[in-house]
Write an enzyme that holds these catalytic residues in place. Structure first.
Site, mmCIF file in Angstrom:
data_model
loop_
_atom_site.group_PDB
_atom_site.id
_atom_site.type_symbol
_atom_site.label_atom_id
_atom_site.label_comp_id
_atom_site.label_asym_id
_atom_site.label_seq_id
_atom_site.Cartn_x
_atom_site.Cartn_y
_atom_site.Cartn_z
ATOM 1 N N CYS A 195 -13.427 52.207 -39.305
ATOM 2 C CA CYS A 195 -13.743 51.641 -37.984
ATOM 3 C C CYS A 195 -12.910 52.392 -36.952
ATOM 4 C CB CYS A 195 -13.394 50.151 -37.965
ATOM 5 S SG CYS A 195 -13.934 49.299 -36.462
ATOM 6 N N CYS B 101 -22.536 39.819 -47.073
ATOM 7 C CA CYS B 101 -21.773 40.427 -45.989
ATOM 8 C C CYS B 101 -21.876 41.942 -46.143
ATOM 9 C CB CYS B 101 -20.327 39.940 -46.137
ATOM 10 S SG CYS B 101 -19.211 40.682 -44.971
ATOM 11 N N CYS C 68 -6.623 43.478 -38.995
ATOM 12 C CA CYS C 68 -7.758 43.861 -39.860
ATOM 13 C C CYS C 68 -7.424 45.107 -40.652
ATOM 14 C CB CYS C 68 -9.000 44.100 -39.005
ATOM 15 S SG CYS C 68 -10.377 44.806 -39.936
ATOM 16 N N GLU D 166 -17.996 48.561 -48.580
ATOM 17 C CA GLU D 166 -17.937 47.296 -49.297
ATOM 18 C C GLU D 166 -19.085 46.377 -48.916
ATOM 19 O OE1 GLU D 166 -13.119 46.877 -49.036
ATOM 20 O OE2 GLU D 166 -14.389 45.192 -48.506
ATOM 21 N N HIS E 139 -10.560 35.452 -31.409
ATOM 22 C CA HIS E 139 -9.159 35.482 -31.882
ATOM 23 C C HIS E 139 -8.075 35.176 -30.856
ATOM 24 C CE1 HIS E 139 -11.200 37.025 -35.290
ATOM 25 N NE2 HIS E 139 -11.318 38.257 -34.858
ATOM 26 N N SER F 79 -15.941 38.134 -32.462
ATOM 27 C CA SER F 79 -14.584 38.030 -32.997
ATOM 28 C C SER F 79 -13.646 37.812 -31.822
ATOM 29 C CB SER F 79 -14.223 39.321 -33.731
ATOM 30 O OG SER F 79 -15.027 39.442 -34.867
ATOM 31 N N GLY G 260 -16.581 47.956 -40.315
ATOM 32 C CA GLY G 260 -17.134 48.658 -39.163
ATOM 33 C C GLY G 260 -17.603 47.762 -38.032
ATOM 34 N N GLU G 261 -17.869 48.402 -36.904
ATOM 35 C CA GLU G 261 -18.326 47.701 -35.701
ATOM 36 C C GLU G 261 -19.833 47.970 -35.549
ATOM 37 O OE1 GLU G 261 -17.381 45.459 -33.255
ATOM 38 O OE2 GLU G 261 -19.456 45.903 -32.767
ATOM 39 N N CYS H 249 -11.040 42.061 -45.541
ATOM 40 C CA CYS H 249 -12.099 43.023 -45.266
ATOM 41 C C CYS H 249 -11.532 44.438 -45.272
ATOM 42 C CB CYS H 249 -12.702 42.639 -43.905
ATOM 43 S SG CYS H 249 -12.974 43.865 -42.669
ATOM 44 N N CYS I 69 -8.072 46.651 -34.590
ATOM 45 C CA CYS I 69 -7.601 45.268 -34.496
ATOM 46 C C CYS I 69 -6.397 45.139 -35.438
ATOM 47 C CB CYS I 69 -8.720 44.312 -34.881
ATOM 48 S SG CYS I 69 -10.177 44.547 -33.849
HETATM 49 N N1 SAH Z 1 -16.262 44.757 -36.458
HETATM 50 C C1 SAH Z 1 -16.927 43.535 -36.406
HETATM 51 C C2 SAH Z 1 -17.469 43.061 -37.732
HETATM 52 C C3 SAH Z 1 -16.585 43.280 -38.939
HETATM 53 S S1 SAH Z 1 -15.117 42.320 -39.021
HETATM 54 C C4 SAH Z 1 -16.038 42.480 -35.798
HETATM 55 O O1 SAH Z 1 -14.858 42.742 -35.600
HETATM 56 O O2 SAH Z 1 -16.535 41.405 -35.474
HETATM 57 C C5 SAH Z 1 -15.739 40.735 -39.531
HETATM 58 C C6 SAH Z 1 -14.783 39.583 -39.281
HETATM 59 O O3 SAH Z 1 -13.672 39.619 -40.183
HETATM 60 C C7 SAH Z 1 -14.219 39.594 -37.885
HETATM 61 O O4 SAH Z 1 -14.267 38.342 -37.276
HETATM 62 C C8 SAH Z 1 -12.792 39.989 -38.144
HETATM 63 O O5 SAH Z 1 -12.013 39.558 -37.096
HETATM 64 C C9 SAH Z 1 -12.506 39.314 -39.462
HETATM 65 N N2 SAH Z 1 -11.314 39.823 -40.149
HETATM 66 C C10 SAH Z 1 -10.893 41.089 -40.217
HETATM 67 N N3 SAH Z 1 -9.743 41.166 -40.918
HETATM 68 C C11 SAH Z 1 -9.436 39.921 -41.315
HETATM 69 C C12 SAH Z 1 -8.366 39.361 -42.073
HETATM 70 N N4 SAH Z 1 -7.387 40.108 -42.555
HETATM 71 N N5 SAH Z 1 -8.364 38.032 -42.281
HETATM 72 C C13 SAH Z 1 -9.359 37.259 -41.800
HETATM 73 N N6 SAH Z 1 -10.415 37.732 -41.095
HETATM 74 C C14 SAH Z 1 -10.443 39.051 -40.833
HETATM 75 FE FE1 SF4 Z 2 -11.692 45.186 -35.497
HETATM 76 FE FE2 SF4 Z 2 -13.978 44.530 -36.754
HETATM 77 FE FE3 SF4 Z 2 -13.131 47.115 -36.689
HETATM 78 FE FE4 SF4 Z 2 -11.815 45.311 -38.149
HETATM 79 S S1 SF4 Z 2 -13.912 46.005 -38.478
HETATM 80 S S2 SF4 Z 2 -10.897 46.878 -36.768
HETATM 81 S S3 SF4 Z 2 -12.037 43.475 -36.919
HETATM 82 S S4 SF4 Z 2 -13.750 45.865 -34.942
#
Ligand code: SAH
Ligand code: SF4
Length: 392
Positions: free
Chosen positions: A139, A132, A146, A118, A250, A248, A194-195, A368, A143
């Site tokens: 991933c 973005c 997510c 995406e 949280h 991130s 992804g990370e 996401c 989390c």
């Molecule tokens: N993996 C990386 C980058 C991708 S996630 C990371 O975790 O930082 C990008 C952002 O979207 C992160 O801050 C993540 O915590 C947030 N995110 C993921 N799922 C979400 C959701 N359901 N609602 C709001 N933010 C979310």
């Molecule tokens: Fe966690 Fe970022 Fe991976 Fe989602 S994309 S599982 S927020 S590390």
């Protein structure tokens, strides 16, 4: 879990890691300078002249956004024909494109058969906007809030595939050539699927391509890489890319963060904060963004707002409070708006300006990683229908 995707990742006949298909012409769109040089040599250009040819290709591809070799008027017809024989300028295919009432555009992009990522364009007020981008399909981290975390990792994206996401959005927004003054994509955020720090080599090469002043020219200071906290790679990210860092976060204590961001068990908060303090170039003009997703009754108390302010003391920081985007069967709810505002007040009083990130594009699939699985569901139900029709 989607078994078809896992099988295709292990299949020797699957597309090569550079995203190209065996037996199909390779696309130059997204390639690094070194790869363009190699491509020139491959079609018979003298080693000595390959660098100059690569520069010409670079300008056409990343400044002009060329989609055909015919446009390349400073390259001989003969050479153009040779290039067109062996290569294309095709971008990965957009399988779904959704435009929100607020102008947000979401693309589901097919990188190779069955492998989709995406990309989301988020317009800001005035003329700026952020793209973005994804760095992986799926991933490995889980989390709990997510949606991408519920999908198994399929693979890392190549540098070309990351850069191509920017090209696709530029095509769609009609903002070639790069010198176009009405460009809307002014910033890049690695906050898609992804990370990024688990794919740092490719992310770093892609940033070289995207930020290059003779090409797409979206500067490193306008590029933000978001990580869930891969501590050993944070300093390296800064040294190699010079980009802005987002974390991130949280949660403000290890117990809760272990639950929300399980990677915290490996790299707890104290280590994470130490690594952040060592991010190269940190200062008032280069602040770290801390992302904090607002989960009702989980991490949204005012005591936690105060703990957040204490935790970030001494770190040049920006805070982004993100209203949780629910997805089907997600285990959380978004905090009440009043609570988000009260939380933001505490943070504001500590000197951080307007930290609430307004939700964008809610009408075109929220969280996401959601577009990819929604579209898979649609396709699965279509297949079921077809099968039933066939049986009937
Ligand atoms: N993996 C990386 C980058 C991708 S996630 C990371 O975790 O930082 C990008 C952002 O979207 C992160 O801050 C993540 O915590 C947030 N995110 C993921 N799922 C979400 C959701 N359901 N609602 C709001 N933010 C979310
Ligand atoms: Fe966690 Fe970022 Fe991976 Fe989602 S994309 S599982 S927020 S590390």
């Amino acid at each position: 879990m989607n078994h078809a995707l896992n099988i295709s990742a292990a299949n020797p006949n699957a597309p090569r890691l550079d995203g190209s298909q065996p037996h199909l012409p390779t696309s130059l769109a997204g390639m690094t300078r070194a790869q363009l040089r190699d491509a020139a040599v491959e079609i018979g250009v003298d080693e000595k002249k390959a660098k100059m040819r690569a520069e010409q290709l670079w300008r056409w591809i990343y400044h002009q956004g060329a989609t055909s070799f015919d446009e390349m008027t400073n390259i001989s017809k003969d050479l153009r024909a040779k290039m067109a024989d062996r290569f294309t300028l095709t971008r990965p295919k957009i399988v779904e494109r959704l435009v929100s009432v607020d102008g947000t555009r979401k693309y589901l992009i097919e990188l190779s058969p069955g492998v989709e990522c995406e990309t989301v364009f988020i317009p800001d007020v005035a003329k700026s906007g952020a793209l973005c981008v994804s760095s992986q399909v799926g991933c490995t981290l889980n989390c709990t809030f997510c949606h991408t975390g519920t999908q198994a990792l399929v693979r890392n994206l190549t540098a070309a595939e990351i850069a191509a996401q920017v090209m696709i959005a530029r095509d769609d927004l009609q903002e070639w050539p790069t010198s176009n003054e009405n460009r809307k994509i002014t910033n890049i955020v690695f906050m898609g699927m992804g990370e990024p720090l688990y794919n740092l080599d490719h992310v770093s090469d892609a940033i070289d391509t995207i930020s290059d002043g003779d090409g797409m020219a979206i500067g490193r200071r306008r590029t933000t890489v978001s990580t869930s906290g891969v501590v050993p790679k944070i300093k390296e990210l800064g040294e190699r890319t010079g980009t802005m860092l987002a974390i991130s976060l949280h949660a403000t204590n290890d117990d809760l963060r272990d639950e929300l961001v399980p990677l915290n068990k490996k790299y707890p908060l104290a280590e994470l904060m130490d690594a952040i303090r060592q991010y190269p170039g940190l200062g008032n003009s280069k602040r770290v963004t801390f992302e904090y997703v607002m989960l009702k009754g989980v991490n949204d108390s005012l005591a936690e707002a105060r703990a957040l302010v204490r935790l970030l003391k001494g770190v040049p920081a920006k805070i982004n409070l993100i209203p949780f985007n629910p997805w089907p069967d997600s285990p959380y709810e978004c905090s009440d708006w009043d609570q988000i505002e009260a939380f933001a007040d505490v943070v504001n009083r500590a000197g951080y300006a307007s930290p609430i990130r307004t939700p964008r594009g809610r009408d075109i699939f929220a969280a996401c990683g959601q577009l990819r699985s929604e579209s898979k569901k649609v396709r699965a139900s279509e297949l079921r229908k077809q099968r039933l029709a066939g049986e009937g």
